[in-house]
Motif scaffolding. Structure first.
Motif, PDB file in Angstrom:
ATOM      1  N   GLY A  27       0.788  -1.218   0.000  1.00  0.00           N
ATOM      2  CA  GLY A  27       0.000   0.000   0.000  1.00  0.00           C
ATOM      3  C   GLY A  27       0.819   1.267   0.000  1.00  0.00           C
ATOM      4  N   LEU A  28       2.067   1.175   0.410  1.00  0.00           N
ATOM      5  CA  LEU A  28       2.922   2.352   0.525  1.00  0.00           C
ATOM      6  C   LEU A  28       3.591   2.751  -0.789  1.00  0.00           C
ATOM      7  CD1 LEU A  28       4.647   1.604   3.963  1.00  0.00           C
ATOM      8  CD2 LEU A  28       3.031   3.450   3.496  1.00  0.00           C
ATOM      9  N   VAL A  29       3.691   1.821  -1.743  1.00  0.00           N
ATOM     10  CA  VAL A  29       4.371   2.132  -3.000  1.00  0.00           C
ATOM     11  C   VAL A  29       3.361   2.656  -4.026  1.00  0.00           C
ATOM     12  CG1 VAL A  29       6.189   0.442  -2.600  1.00  0.00           C
ATOM     13  CG2 VAL A  29       4.122  -0.241  -3.850  1.00  0.00           C
ATOM     14  N   ASN A  82      -2.290   3.316  -1.715  1.00  0.00           N
ATOM     15  CA  ASN A  82      -3.461   2.623  -1.178  1.00  0.00           C
ATOM     16  C   ASN A  82      -3.402   2.556   0.350  1.00  0.00           C
ATOM     17  OD1 ASN A  82      -5.571   0.840  -0.573  1.00  0.00           O
ATOM     18  ND2 ASN A  82      -5.292  -0.306  -2.471  1.00  0.00           N
ATOM     19  N   PRO A  83      -3.751   3.644   1.045  1.00  0.00           N
ATOM     20  CA  PRO A  83      -3.751   3.617   2.515  1.00  0.00           C
ATOM     21  C   PRO A  83      -4.596   2.508   3.124  1.00  0.00           C
ATOM     22  CG  PRO A  83      -3.833   5.878   1.738  1.00  0.00           C
ATOM     23  CD  PRO A  83      -3.997   5.003   0.512  1.00  0.00           C
ATOM     24  N   PRO A  84      -5.746   2.110   2.549  1.00  0.00           N
ATOM     25  CA  PRO A  84      -6.453   0.962   3.133  1.00  0.00           C
ATOM     26  C   PRO A  84      -5.617  -0.312   3.176  1.00  0.00           C
ATOM     27  CG  PRO A  84      -7.948   2.178   1.716  1.00  0.00           C
ATOM     28  CD  PRO A  84      -6.578   2.783   1.524  1.00  0.00           C
ATOM     29  N   PHE A  85      -4.776  -0.541   2.149  1.00  0.00           N
ATOM     30  CA  PHE A  85      -3.850  -1.674   2.199  1.00  0.00           C
ATOM     31  C   PHE A  85      -2.901  -1.533   3.390  1.00  0.00           C
ATOM     32  CE2 PHE A  85      -3.221  -4.058  -2.085  1.00  0.00           C
ATOM     33  CZ  PHE A  85      -4.559  -4.384  -2.103  1.00  0.00           C
ATOM     34  N   ALA A 103      -1.125  -3.334   8.623  1.00  0.00           N
ATOM     35  CA  ALA A 103      -0.799  -3.046  10.021  1.00  0.00           C
ATOM     36  C   ALA A 103      -1.658  -3.875  10.961  1.00  0.00           C
ATOM     37  CB  ALA A 103      -0.980  -1.555  10.304  1.00  0.00           C
ATOM     38  N   GLY A 104      -2.948  -4.051  10.615  1.00  0.00           N
ATOM     39  CA  GLY A 104      -3.820  -4.870  11.448  1.00  0.00           C
ATOM     40  C   GLY A 104      -3.381  -6.318  11.491  1.00  0.00           C
TER      41      GLY A 104
END
Length: 422
Positions: free
Chosen positions: A29-31, A214-217, A222-223
């Motif tokens: 999600g960070l890339v 993609n912040p939701p990813f 993290a969860g």
């Protein structure tokens, strides 16, 4: 054999294994959108490769047994392939292969963590070569330094690596690293820094240019990481008892505090608390509590979380100030967070910390352990990475990096909104 503890260890091993796919989501999600497959495949590649190497010879290096102080690099040839560990010894608390499985997941995750520093620009094949060599000559021996120890019938050390048994002999106290602050996080963070220096900066590297696609990813990852981390920390007790319960509670308290601290720093520094900041803060707290989870009261764990969250939120800015491109902040979170958690033990460990009944010896041995692992991992990772870059090449072409490397390396796209071939 205690079936309850055996089940506990096996469940914890499954939880820790889930952390690697969780890390893939977190990193993915960070890339940028055109590199998400490549980024996630670095984690899944590590899962496959290290899983095999661990069975073939990794466990034999990480846990060579022996008597007294074990050499910094040793191997138990009887455990090559693990066939000698199938039988359960009479009187054993749990099957040897349960412990093998649990420790395998640590090795897999540690290697996968390193990949975050080289996002968007690494060749998959070169990464696997690096991972195999680094695991063999860095992670497996360092795991032996930290985790390979045995007790005599009277509870004293019978054998072990130099960080645990050796420090005990030399200073009267061994370094405390309950679940891998040195062996996992400092180790991976130092290697990540070395690779970031070897591969160099991404095209157009500057603050604000590369944003998470993609912040939701990231939140999902993290969860999953937090969920798996209960196995990571509580499972390191290898028994469902009061120590495991303390580690479990501290694995709630520290990351929760770190999450809040990161958001406060973001609000003050940038004006807005972000979802990526919340996820990163939680991971920073998890990293910091890892070595200390069984050595702190919950109150001191909360303070550790606040410190780690705030400091790591500031530490991720160092790459812009010092000019190294640690793509996904492995250095700022795992190296810095691992150092904070490892050194914090020297101040606040129950009974031996400088401010909790000790005389400074615990802080001394924690410092030696932390910086010895940092230096060992950094130097060897740099040498391995440099050799790969100068021979077969480690970094993709600039034009491929700009275009996005998913289709170049894997022939796939993360998001196919229209079937253009139809």
């Amino acid at each position: 054999m205690d079936q309850g503890n055996t089940a506990f260890i096996l469940i914890c091993a499954a939880l820790v294994l889930l952390m690697t796919p969780g890390l893939a989501f977190f990193y993915g999600g960070l890339v940028k959108a055109k590199s998400v497959i490549s980024m996630m495949m670095l984690s899944f590649g590590a899962l496959g490769l290290i899983g095999v190497l661990w069975v073939v010879y990794g466990y034999a290096i990480a846990f060579p047994g022996s008597e007294g102080l074990v050499a910094p690099w040793a191997i138990d040839w009887n455990n090559i392939g693990l066939s000698a560990l199938i039988e359960v010894p009479e009187g054993a608390a749990y099957p040897p292969l349960a412990f093998v499985a649990f420790q395998a997941t640590f090795a897999i995750l540690t290697v996968a963590l390193v990949s975050g520093a080289i996002a968007d620009r690494a060749k998959f094949g070169s990464w696997l070569i690096f991972a195999a060599i680094w695991a063999t000559i860095v992670y497996f021996p360092v795991a032996s330094w930290v985790f390979n120890f045995g007790l005599a019938e009277d509870g004293s050390f019978a054998y072990g690596g130099w960080i645990t048994y050796g420090m005990q002999e030399w200073f009267g106290l061994g370094a405390i690293d309950f679940a891998g602050g040195t062996a996992v996080h400092i180790n991976a963070g130092a290697a990540a820094l070395a690779l970031a220096l070897v591969l160099g900066k991404r095209v157009g590297f500057q603050k604000g240019v590369h944003v998470p696609h993609n912040p939701p990813f990231v939140l999902l990852g993290a969860g999953l990481l937090w969920f798996g981390w209960f196995g990571f920390n509580a499972g390191s007790e290898l028994a469902a008892d009061g120590v495991a319960a303390l580690a479990f509670v501290n694995t709630i308290a520290a990351p929760a505090a770190a999450l809040l601290a990161w958001l406060v720093v973001e609000k003050i520094k940038d004006g807005k608390p972000t979802s990526v900041g919340a996820a990163s803060g939680a991971v920073a707290g998890l990293v910091a509590i890892t070595p200390a989870c069984a050595s702190l009261t919950p109150g001191w764990a909360i303070l550790l979380g606040f410190i780690a969250g705030a400091v790591c939120a500031l530490a991720i800015e160092l790459k812009f100030k010092w000019g190294f491109d640690d793509s996904l902040d492995v250095v700022g979170i795992h190296l810095v967070g691992g150092l904070i958690g490892t050194l914090y033990i020297g101040f606040f460990a129950t009974g031996t910390g400088l401010f909790t009944g000790g005389d400074g010896t615990q802080l001394l041995v924690q410092t030696i352990a932390a910086f010895a692992v940092l230096a060992y991992s950094f130097v060897l990772a740099w040498i391995i990475g440099f050799a790969i870059e100068k021979t077969i090449g480690f970094r993709v072409k600039n034009e491929d990096e700009v275009a996005g490397i998913d289709t170049i390396i894997h022939g796939e796209e993360g998001y196919v909104l229209e079937n253009t071939k139809a």
